[in-house]
Design an enzyme around this catalytic site. Structure first.
Site, PDB file in Angstrom:
ATOM      1  N   HIS A  62       0.907  -1.016   0.108  1.00  0.00           N
ATOM      2  CA  HIS A  62       0.156  -0.001   0.051  1.00  0.00           C
ATOM      3  C   HIS A  62       0.714   1.390  -0.001  1.00  0.00           C
ATOM      4  O   HIS A  62       2.160   1.029   0.367  1.00  0.00           O
ATOM      5  CB  HIS A  62      -1.017   0.197   1.193  1.00  0.00           C
ATOM      6  N   GLU A  64       1.146   3.674   2.021  1.00  0.00           N
ATOM      7  CA  GLU A  64       1.668   4.172   3.223  1.00  0.00           C
ATOM      8  C   GLU A  64       2.859   3.373   3.637  1.00  0.00           C
ATOM      9  O   GLU A  64       3.841   3.691   4.234  1.00  0.00           O
ATOM     10  CB  GLU A  64       0.571   4.220   4.291  1.00  0.00           C
ATOM     11  N   CYS A  92      -5.971   2.005   5.696  1.00  0.00           N
ATOM     12  CA  CYS A  92      -6.413   1.062   6.209  1.00  0.00           C
ATOM     13  C   CYS A  92      -5.892   0.445   7.403  1.00  0.00           C
ATOM     14  O   CYS A  92      -5.014   0.959   8.105  1.00  0.00           O
ATOM     15  CB  CYS A  92      -6.423  -0.318   5.176  1.00  0.00           C
ATOM     16  N   CYS A  95      -2.243  -0.266   7.554  1.00  0.00           N
ATOM     17  CA  CYS A  95      -1.317   0.908   7.486  1.00  0.00           C
ATOM     18  C   CYS A  95      -1.416   1.567   8.805  1.00  0.00           C
ATOM     19  O   CYS A  95      -0.521   2.380   9.298  1.00  0.00           O
ATOM     20  CB  CYS A  95      -1.689   1.729   6.018  1.00  0.00           C
TER      21      CYS A  95
END
Length: 170
Positions: A62, A64, A92, A95
């Protein structure tokens, strides 16, 4: 002076624009996706990236996480005290937890859960705010809605009619 932004608000907008730049870059790359992130500390970017899940065939890539990996490489450590993570989409659960473990001081995001289609988030409605609240860290703060409309424009809107076979995270 009533229309002037505070220094923190102006700084958040500045760094969110950098995260948006990463999101646009991710959208332009085959296998990339338009979720962008910047981690800033002391007026400089220490890590940045966009969602590379499909590009790397890595479900943890992701935006992040990509930015945290780059920050760790740059700083040669795994803690980012005093840093702020800027993401174009509310982080999410994975993260959010990684931000807590990395000792990030602030999480700032653009579009939130209610601004985008529900396929971008877990079905069970786990929420970043809950993770941060339950982290028992008094030195972590969260701010949402920075350039929310501009960020949300990158994603499918709530209730968009997307065929089930084209939805991810479902």
């Amino acid at each position: 002076m009533g229309n002037s932004l505070s220094n923190i608000e102006a700084e958040d907008i500045y760094w969110m624009r950098q995260a948006l730049r990463n999101a646009y870059d991710g959208n332009a790359v085959a296998g990339g996706s338009p979720i962008g992130c910047v981690i800033a500390r002391d007026g400089a970017i220490i890590g940045e990236g966009y969602n590379e899940v499909e590009l790397r065939c890595d479900p943890t890539a992701h935006a992040e996480i990509v930015a945290m990996r780059r920050a760790g490489e740059y700083l040669r450590c795994s803690e980012f005290r005093g840093a702020t993570l800027y993401s174009t989409l509310q982080p999410c659960g994975m993260c959010s937890m990684a931000s807590i473990w990395a000792k990030i001081g602030r999480i700032v995001y653009g579009a939130g859960r209610g601004d985008v289609h529900n396929m971008y988030f877990e079905d069970r409605h786990m929420n970043t705010i809950d993770f941060v609240r339950d982290a028992y860290r008094d030195d972590l703060s969260l701010r949402g809605g920075v350039l929310a409309e501009e960020c949300a424009a990158l994603y499918f809107r709530p209730g968009a009619d997307i065929p089930q076979d084209q939805q991810f995270n479902r």
